[in-house]
Write an enzyme that holds these catalytic residues in place. Sequence first.
Site, PDB file in Angstrom:
ATOM      1  N   GLY A 197      -3.969 -11.948 -58.946  1.00  0.00           N
ATOM      2  CA  GLY A 197      -2.627 -11.524 -58.094  1.00  0.00           C
ATOM      3  C   GLY A 197      -2.616 -12.536 -56.860  1.00  0.00           C
ATOM      4  CE  LYS A 218      -7.241 -13.294 -55.862  1.00  0.00           C
ATOM      5  NZ  LYS A 218      -6.382 -12.902 -56.970  1.00  0.00           N
ATOM      6  CB  THR A 219      -8.371  -9.633 -53.796  1.00  0.00           C
ATOM      7  OG1 THR A 219      -7.474  -8.571 -54.247  1.00  0.00           O
ATOM      8  CG2 THR A 219      -9.607  -8.949 -53.213  1.00  0.00           C
ATOM      9  CG  ASP A 274      -6.296  -5.184 -54.453  1.00  0.00           C
ATOM     10  OD1 ASP A 274      -5.252  -5.115 -54.121  1.00  0.00           O
ATOM     11  OD2 ASP A 274      -6.635  -5.138 -55.738  1.00  0.00           O
ATOM     12  CG  ASP A 325     -13.298  -8.211 -62.858  1.00  0.00           C
ATOM     13  OD1 ASP A 325     -14.264  -7.916 -62.727  1.00  0.00           O
ATOM     14  OD2 ASP A 325     -11.971  -7.494 -62.851  1.00  0.00           O
ATOM     15  CG  MET A 333       0.075  -3.557 -54.846  1.00  0.00           C
ATOM     16  SD  MET A 333       0.249  -5.287 -55.119  1.00  0.00           S
ATOM     17  CE  MET A 333       1.357  -5.238 -56.586  1.00  0.00           C
ATOM     18  CE  LYS A 362      19.828  11.677 -43.970  1.00  0.00           C
ATOM     19  NZ  LYS A 362      21.170  11.813 -44.307  1.00  0.00           N
ATOM     20  CD  GLU A 390       7.606  -4.417 -51.754  1.00  0.00           C
ATOM     21  OE1 GLU A 390       6.548  -4.647 -51.975  1.00  0.00           O
ATOM     22  OE2 GLU A 390       8.413  -3.455 -51.788  1.00  0.00           O
ATOM     23  NE  ARG A 393      -3.193  -9.497 -62.569  1.00  0.00           N
ATOM     24  CZ  ARG A 393      -3.839  -9.306 -61.421  1.00  0.00           C
ATOM     25  NH1 ARG A 393      -4.999  -9.741 -61.521  1.00  0.00           N
ATOM     26  NH2 ARG A 393      -3.140  -8.984 -60.502  1.00  0.00           N
TER      27      ARG A 393
HETATM   28  P1  FBP Z   1      -6.039  -9.241 -57.712  1.00  0.00           P
HETATM   29  O1  FBP Z   1      -7.149  -8.115 -57.640  1.00  0.00           O
HETATM   30  O2  FBP Z   1      -6.120 -10.032 -58.939  1.00  0.00           O
HETATM   31  O3  FBP Z   1      -6.123  -9.666 -56.175  1.00  0.00           O
HETATM   32  O4  FBP Z   1      -4.505  -8.457 -57.864  1.00  0.00           O
HETATM   33  C1  FBP Z   1      -4.267  -7.615 -56.489  1.00  0.00           C
HETATM   34  C2  FBP Z   1      -3.067  -6.809 -56.996  1.00  0.00           C
HETATM   35  O5  FBP Z   1      -1.890  -7.201 -56.139  1.00  0.00           O
HETATM   36  C3  FBP Z   1      -3.249  -5.326 -57.067  1.00  0.00           C
HETATM   37  O6  FBP Z   1      -3.112  -4.673 -55.669  1.00  0.00           O
HETATM   38  C4  FBP Z   1      -2.490  -4.618 -57.946  1.00  0.00           C
HETATM   39  O7  FBP Z   1      -2.874  -3.509 -58.533  1.00  0.00           O
HETATM   40  C5  FBP Z   1      -2.172  -5.595 -58.965  1.00  0.00           C
HETATM   41  O8  FBP Z   1      -2.613  -6.906 -58.437  1.00  0.00           O
HETATM   42  C6  FBP Z   1      -0.834  -6.129 -59.589  1.00  0.00           C
HETATM   43  O9  FBP Z   1      -0.925  -6.799 -60.886  1.00  0.00           O
HETATM   44  P2  FBP Z   1       0.224  -7.890 -61.409  1.00  0.00           P
HETATM   45  O10 FBP Z   1       0.442  -8.641 -60.257  1.00  0.00           O
HETATM   46  O11 FBP Z   1      -0.391  -8.490 -62.781  1.00  0.00           O
HETATM   47  O12 FBP Z   1       1.202  -6.777 -61.279  1.00  0.00           O
END
Ligand code: FBP
Length: 553
Positions: free
Chosen positions: A80, A201-202, A204, A175, A249, A241, A428, A144
Amino acid sequence: MEISVLQKARAAYEPKLPPAFVNGALMTVEKSAPTESIGDQESIKKLFPANYGKPILEFSAGEQKKAPKPINVGVILSGGQAPGGHNVIAGIFDGLRSINDKCKLYGFLGGPSGLVDNESIEITEELVKQYRNTGGFDMIASGRTKLETPEQFEKAAKNCKKLGISALVIVGGDDSNTNACLLAEHFCMKKNPIQVIGCPKTIDGDLKNEFVETSFGFDTACKVYSELIGNIARDADSARKYWHFIKLMGRTASHITLECALQTHPNIALISEEVAKKKQTLSDIVEDIVKVIGKRAKKKRNFGIVLIPEGLIEFIPEIKKLINELNEIMTKDEAALNFLKTDEDKTSFIRGKLSNEAASVYVSMPMQIQIQLIKDRDPHGNVQVSMIETEKLLAQMVENRINTLKSQGKSDVKDVKFKAQCHFMGYEGRCAAPSNFDADYCYTLGATAAALVGSGSTGYMAAVRNLTKASDQWMSVGIPITMMMNMERRHGKEKPVIQKSLVYLAGKVFKEFAENRDKWATETEYLYPGPIQYFGPTEVCDQPTKTIVLECG
Ligand code: FBP
C-alpha cells in the site's frame, strides 16, 4: 505538466538530514556484537545461515572519498502507498551520487512483479526532481505481488544481471521485508553478490519494534485523518443531530485509530486489541456504544463520534472463528464457489458448510456484510478488511438495539434520537504530501539505504533512531532483518516472519487514551488539529505523532 502552487513551493523544500550525512552516504560504520532473533532463535538461524547473527550497523560521517566503481541499484515500492515513498527514492538517488557520480538507480515498475517481469525505468536527476517531497508512489507505482519462491528469486537475479544491478532496495511492510530477507539469503546461498536492503513502510504503523521506531507514512496519514475527524466532530457539534461512525484504515492493528483518538478526543474509539483481550462479542460492543449514546442523550447531546479500526471484526473472537472457517471453506471449495453465479447462491452455499455456531453469527449479519466476508483474500491470504463495511454494520446494529430498548420502554434510551452517518477513511491519507516529519524521515531512510549499499551490506533494514528529537540528533542505522523475526503459523505452515506490532495495552499510548476516554465519552471535548502545516514555526510544522512521543520520547 502543470503543478499546484503548494507543490511548487514544496519541491523547493530541502529535507533535513542528520549530521552523519554531512559528506554524503560514504560513511564510517560501527558494528555491534552479533545479534539474535527476537524469538525461535534455532529455527531462524537454520533458515538464514548466511544472514543470521549479523551486527547492528551504526553510521557516522566518513571521508568523502568517492567509491572507485559506480554501483547500479534497483528500487521497488511494495504494498500500500504511504506518504514519503518518493523521498526514499530521492534519498537513495542522492546518496548513491555521493558514493560515485556514475551510480545508476533503476525503479522496478508496479511493485515486486516489475523485478520478476523485468519492467523498469532508469531514475534520472530530471525524474527525481519532479517527485521530491510529493505524496504517492506514482513515480514507479506499487503492487502486492509476493516475492517468495526460488523461481521468482532466480528471475530477479537474471533481470538484475541484465541491468548490471548489484543491490536492491525493497520498500515495504513486514511481509515485504521478510521476503527481502529471504531474497538476500537466497542470493548469499547461490553465491550471487546482489545485496538486498529493506525499508520500513506502512501507514498502519505496525512495523515497529525496539529497533525501528516507526514506519514511514504513519505520521502523515494520521495527521490527514485527524484533520478530517476534527472537521466532522465540529460539524457534529454544530448540527447536533448525527452520530458519525468513522472506520479508519490500519489493517490488523489499531495504531491509527489510537493516534487519531489522542489527536481529536472522540466520544468512542474502539481498539481491536482490547476487544480481543476482553473477549467481547459483537453485541457487547453494540451495548457499550448504546450506553454512551444514552448518557449523551440525557445531556441533550444526540450527536457524537465513534472511531472504528478497520481490522476490528477479526478481533471479535466469534467472528475470528467464523473467518477461520470461511477461509477453510473458500480454499477447499474454491472450484464449487467459482461455479456459483450470484452472491446469494454463494452465501447460501457457505452457510450450509459452516458449523452451527459460526453459521448463527454469519446469518445474524446484514446480507451486504455476509457478501463482503467472502470476497477474495489478498495475495498474503488476509481478509481484505478495507472492503468490509464494519462502520455500517455497527451503525445498523446500534440502531436496531436502540429501537428494541425503546419498544421495551427502557429509560436509558428515552431521550435518544439516533441518526447515523458512516465514513471510511483510508485512501484519503495514503498519498498525501508527506508532513515535514515524513519528508525528512524518508529522505534519511533513503540515504541510509544508500549507505548500507555503499558499505556492502545485505539482509539489513534501513532505520533511523532518536526520531522524537530534532533531526540533528537522528542516528542512521542498519538492523539485521533476522533480528526482528520469529516463527508464526501462516496458511497452516510455520514460517519465519517479522513480528507485527499491535497496540500494546500496557503501554503508555493506550494508557493515555484509557485514562481520558470516559470523560471524552460524555463531554464534548473535541480537538481540531487542522491541516498539516508545511511552512511555519517548528512547533506547528515538525511535531511527530503522539504515539512516537509517548513510546520513544
Ligand atoms: P500496507 O500494509 O501494504 O502498507 O498497506 C496498508 C493498507 O493501507 C491497509 O491499511 C489497508 O488495509 C490496505 O492497505 C488496503 O489495501 P489495498 O490498497 O490493496 O486496497
